[in-house]
Each structure stands twice: as structure tokens, then as C-alpha cells.
Design a protein around this motif. Structure first.
Motif, mmCIF file in Angstrom:
data_model
loop_
_atom_site.group_PDB
_atom_site.id
_atom_site.type_symbol
_atom_site.label_atom_id
_atom_site.label_comp_id
_atom_site.label_asym_id
_atom_site.label_seq_id
_atom_site.Cartn_x
_atom_site.Cartn_y
_atom_site.Cartn_z
ATOM 1 N N HIS A 144 3.695 -4.748 13.022
ATOM 2 C CA HIS A 144 3.422 -5.604 11.866
ATOM 3 C C HIS A 144 4.606 -6.488 11.519
ATOM 4 O O HIS A 144 5.726 -6.012 11.376
ATOM 5 C CB HIS A 144 3.049 -4.780 10.632
ATOM 6 C CG HIS A 144 2.754 -5.629 9.438
ATOM 7 N ND1 HIS A 144 1.656 -6.462 9.376
ATOM 8 C CD2 HIS A 144 3.427 -5.837 8.274
ATOM 9 C CE1 HIS A 144 1.656 -7.121 8.228
ATOM 10 N NE2 HIS A 144 2.725 -6.760 7.545
ATOM 11 N N HIS B 259 5.731 -10.882 10.159
ATOM 12 C CA HIS B 259 5.417 -12.280 9.857
ATOM 13 C C HIS B 259 6.607 -13.061 10.425
ATOM 14 O O HIS B 259 7.558 -13.372 9.699
ATOM 15 C CB HIS B 259 5.283 -12.478 8.344
ATOM 16 C CG HIS B 259 4.474 -11.408 7.657
ATOM 17 N ND1 HIS B 259 3.101 -11.420 7.657
ATOM 18 C CD2 HIS B 259 4.827 -10.275 6.984
ATOM 19 C CE1 HIS B 259 2.654 -10.353 6.986
ATOM 20 N NE2 HIS B 259 3.685 -9.642 6.587
ATOM 21 N N HIS C 147 -3.226 -5.701 5.034
ATOM 22 C CA HIS C 147 -2.329 -4.918 4.171
ATOM 23 C C HIS C 147 -3.215 -4.065 3.258
ATOM 24 O O HIS C 147 -4.147 -4.584 2.651
ATOM 25 C CB HIS C 147 -1.487 -5.828 3.273
ATOM 26 C CG HIS C 147 -0.518 -6.725 3.998
ATOM 27 N ND1 HIS C 147 -0.694 -8.078 4.121
ATOM 28 C CD2 HIS C 147 0.672 -6.460 4.592
ATOM 29 C CE1 HIS C 147 0.337 -8.619 4.771
ATOM 30 N NE2 HIS C 147 1.176 -7.654 5.077
ATOM 31 N N HIS D 68 0.874 -0.405 5.622
ATOM 32 C CA HIS D 68 1.613 0.146 4.473
ATOM 33 C C HIS D 68 1.042 1.492 3.998
ATOM 34 O O HIS D 68 1.667 2.518 4.203
ATOM 35 C CB HIS D 68 1.726 -0.838 3.298
ATOM 36 C CG HIS D 68 2.520 -2.057 3.625
ATOM 37 N ND1 HIS D 68 3.748 -2.002 4.251
ATOM 38 C CD2 HIS D 68 2.269 -3.388 3.441
ATOM 39 C CE1 HIS D 68 4.219 -3.231 4.425
ATOM 40 N NE2 HIS D 68 3.331 -4.092 3.948
ATOM 41 N N ASP E 144 7.658 -5.358 9.439
ATOM 42 C CA ASP E 144 7.263 -6.340 8.427
ATOM 43 C C ASP E 144 8.137 -7.593 8.617
ATOM 44 O O ASP E 144 8.946 -7.659 9.545
ATOM 45 C CB ASP E 144 7.387 -5.764 7.014
ATOM 46 C CG ASP E 144 6.378 -6.400 6.045
ATOM 47 O OD1 ASP E 144 5.755 -7.425 6.400
ATOM 48 O OD2 ASP E 144 6.198 -5.879 4.938
#
Ligand code: ZN
Length: 439
Positions: A69, A71, A218, A255, A306
Motif C-alpha cells: 500500500h 501513494h 482504506h 489499515h 503508505d
């Protein structure tokens, strides 16, 4: 038979993560993009006398890390706004900056930086949830990196489009463009239950079933998210999505710091994978994912860093370290999350979560040659009892020595093979100068 593409990798230890544990005196032989043999050194040399030989004394060869995961483009916001409460951070810093700066150029440059950082620290496959997934995919292809790009679905306009209709159109176009590319998968990334309505979620499920595209969302990142939903809808988000028939083994929930018995039951029954991002959860004070409890319910848990704005690194070795320590503290059980389990979370469990376990995640004949070596000849790792213990508890990303993605050498002797770091850092600094002068 010609062996011109064959490479014989000869480390001190091989951690296959298949049956048999840690191997010594073994070679891993790769041909083009695939692993073709794992055998005792003498046999391998005899069988492939003309192969290129890479000796890695003092090193352990293992499958590359799978960062489930992130970005990537947010790497350009690394260090821009830290030490703030979650909502202040999002509403006053991250969302305005994204509104102002995010476009294909930003995503392209941010991804180059992120992929370079990931390769150098041993990640050979990453999952990305961000705007312009077609640009992320292009950069990944150009850099020969494996990626699963989840195009964003939200119920409001963003720099990527005017709303759900445009997002769906663009994501399907990206899927079409990359569907025959071996390094790239395109999926749906509905941002979160609180930003995506029922209609869009149902559409994601329908299209995903039709086109066999994976989904990442998420879920239950904070206590506030769950309480707010219960106040407004009388339902926890996990239950709301279950009633929409959204969950399935093609979904990764990211999460999950909030988990009651019913949530656990739903995720377990539907075969949903949980992506644990401990450092982001800690930095944003989001809460603690009960990893040991999830594992005890047979729920597959994999790891992600993340985005760099909430971590602030893309370092899977430090993520494993944090996972092990935090998992013990949260479960009040020092025997929870032993080192080998955590290494699996960073590799094979990630492959399973992403539906790619037939291709990556372990060292096995026929699988892709996504391989890394860890150099243990370092003071931090002396003396040596157990390389798996050192990998999780003592080593750092600076000990990643060699990295191959699909058999393609990306890092050699701790140096990126195809990236000019000075140029990359200059590009990143230009963005930072521009962004900070207009804040
Ligand atoms: Zn995220």
C-alpha cells in the motif's frame, strides 16, 4: 540449448519461503525473467557451465519485498508537513497541496523518486492508490518495476476528474492499455467508505467481477471514522460494505485499526486481505491494527508503507521491524509475530493479497525472478546466529546489495543501475522549492 541469458546466483544463504527453510551451499539459477533452478552449487555449475555467475558471500538471497500500500507520487510531499493532528494534516496541508500540484507531471516525477527509493531498499513490486494510475504504470514500465495501480474512486471532483463517471472511464481505459503488460495490473481504488457512496461501491464490485480487476480500499483507519459512520448510518463501515456485497478475496482492506468480533468474522468469511501500515498508523496516531488477532482468525495480513507523507520512508525492512515490535506490544505477547512470520508478511503474504502468488512472493522454479540480496557483513549484524532474526531486528535498508525485477538487474553492489541519483534529487528539490514558495 543456449544459456546466454542464464545467471547463476551464489549467495551464502537462500531464503526461499517455500518448504525447506533456509538453504546453504545453494544457487538460484535464473533465465530471462524466470527462476529455473534452485540447486546445490556444484550441480548448478555443472549443469550451467556457461552461465554468468554472481557470487554473494556473506549475503542472503530472498524474494523481493512487496509493498502492498502506498501513494508513490506523494514522495514529493515528504517532510512538507509533519507532527500535526490527522484532520489538520489532511484538510490544511495534504488536500490543498494535492489540489494545487497534482497533475501528470507531478505524478511522473514523484513516482520516479518513489520507485528509485523502493528498488534501492529491496522492494520489487508495489501497490499504488493514486490519481493518474496510467502515468504511474508508464513510469513503472519504463523503470522495469512491477506494480499494481489502483485508480481512485471518490464521490467528488479531484485533479483526476469531475467525479465517479470520469474516474471509471479513465480507469477502464488504463486497464485496456496495460492488460497485456506482464509487469502491470490495474485495479479499482475506492478511497474509503466515507468518501465513496453505495452506488459507486456497487459499480466497483460489478466491474471488478466482469473484468477480474483487484480492489483496494482504506478501511477503519481511525476510531473517529467508525464512530462517525455509526452516528450517521447506524452501521460500522465494514458491515455497510458487507451488506452491499462488496467484500471478496479480491479485496485488500488497508489499515483496519478498529476491529470488533463482527468485523473479524466478515473479513475472515469473505477472504478479505488486510494491509497493515504500522508506521503510518503510528505517525498519524490513527490506532493499532490487531495483527495477531487477525492472523489467529486466518485472515491474510500483508505490509505496506503508505505514502511518504505519512511515514516518511518507503523502507520495508524498517516496516518489518516496526510490525514485529508493535505486534508484540499490542497483543501483550512477546511470542506474537516472530521474525519469519513478519518476513512472510513483507513477501509471500503480499503476493497472496494481490492475487499474484503464482508469479511472485517466494523463490520457486517457474516463478518470476524478483530477487534481492541482503549483505550481512556489517557490524550491525555480528555475530551471526540467524539471518532471519537479523533481517527483522538488526539490519537496515542500506544492506540491500543486489535487486532483480523479472530477472532484470536493478541494484548492483548497493547502487541503482539505471538511475542517476544526483539528477533525481535535483528534480525533487525543484518541486520542493516550487511548492514551499507558494504555500
Ligand atoms: Zn493510504
Amino acid at each position: 540449448m543456449s544459456h546466454h541469458n542464464v545467471t547463476l546466483i551464489n549467495p551464502q544463504w537462500v531464503l526461499t519461503l517455500e518448504e525447506g527453510g533456509l538453504l546453504i551451499d545453494h544457487c538460484v539459477v535464473i533465465d530471462a525473467d524466470k527462476i529455473i533452478a534452485i540447486s546445490p552449487v556444484d550441480n548448478a555449475i555443472q549443469k550451467y557451465p556457461h552461465a554468468k555467475k554472481v557470487d554473494l558471500p556473506g549475503q542472503m538471497l530472498m524474494p523481493g519485498f512487496i509493498n502492498c500500500h502506498g501513494h508513490s507520487a506523494m514522495n514529493l510531499f515528504k517532510g512538507m508537513a509533519d507532527d500535526l493532528p490527522l484532520m489538520t494534516w489532511l484538510e490544511q496541508h495534504i488536500w490543498p497541496a494535492e489540489g494545487k500540484w497534482v497533475d501528470p507531471e507531478f505524478v511522473r516525477d514523484g513516482c520516479k523518486l518513489a520507485i528509485s527509493e523502493m528498488l534501492k531498499s529491496g522492494t520489487t513490486c508495489f501497490s499504488d492508490m493514486y490519481f493518474f494510475p496510467e502515468v504511474v504504470s508508464e513510469v513503472a514500465v519504463a523503470m522495469n518495476m512491477r506494480a499494481i495501480c489502483y485508480g481512485p474512486i471518490l464521490d467528488f471532483p479531484t485533479p483526476y476528474g469531475s467525479g465517479p463517471d470520469e474516474y471509471f472511464t479513465k480507469i477502464l481505459a488504463a486497464h485496456d492499455t496495460f492488460k497485456h503488460h506482464s509487469l502491470i495490473d490495474i485495479g479499482f481504488g475506492p478511497h474509503a467508505p466515507y468518501t465513496v457512496g453505495d452506488e459507486s461501491l456497487k459499480k466497483v464490485r460489478m466491474l471488478s467481477d466482469q473484468l477480474n480487476m483487484p480492489i483496494q480500499i482504506h478501511l477503519h483507519e481511525t476510531e473517529f471514522e467508525v464512530n462517525d459512520a455509526v452516528e450517521n448510518t447506524n452501521k460500522r463501515p465494514c458491515l455497510r460494505l458487507d451488506e452491499l456485497d462488496f467484500w471478496g478475496p479480491d479485496v485488500q482492506a488497508v489499515h483496519v485499526t478498529q476491529l470488533n468480533a463482527q468485523d473479524k468474522d466478515t473479513l475472515s468469511k469473505k477472504g478479505v486481505h488486510v494491509i497493515h501500515c504500522p508506521e503510518s498508523n503510528l505517525k498519524l496516531a490513527s490506532g493499532f491494527c490487531p495483527v495477531f488477532e487477525l492472523q489467529s482468525s486466518e485472515i491474510n495480513v500483508a505490509l505496506g508503507t503508505d505514502g511518504a507523507a505519512s511515514n516518511n520512508d518507503l523502507d520495508m525492512i524498517s516496516e518489518m521491524h516496526t510490525t514485529a515490535l508493535l505486534g508484540k506490544a499490542v497483543s501483550k505477547n512477546a511470542a506474537a509475530l516472530p521474525a519469519l512470520d513478519v518476513v512472510k508478511m513483507a513477501t509471500i503474504n503480499g503476493a497472496i493479497a494481490l492475487g499474484k502468488e503464482d508469479q511472485i512472493g517466494s523463490i520457486k522454479v517457474g516463478k518470476q525472478a524478483d530477487l534481492i540480496s541482503i549483505d550481512f557483513s556489517d557490524i550491525s549484524c555480528a555475530p551471526m546466529y540467524d539471518p532471519i532474526s537479523h533481517l527483522v531486528y538488526s539490519a537496515s535498508r542500506h544492506q540491500v546489495d543486489h535487486v532483480w525485477v523479472a530477472g532484470h538487474l536493478q541494484v548492483k553492489n548497493k547502487t541503482l543501475c539505471h538511475v542517476n541519483p544526483a539528477q533525481l534529487m535535483e528534480m525533487a528539490q525543484q518541486w520542493a522549492d516550487k511548492i514551499s514558495s507558494k504555500q
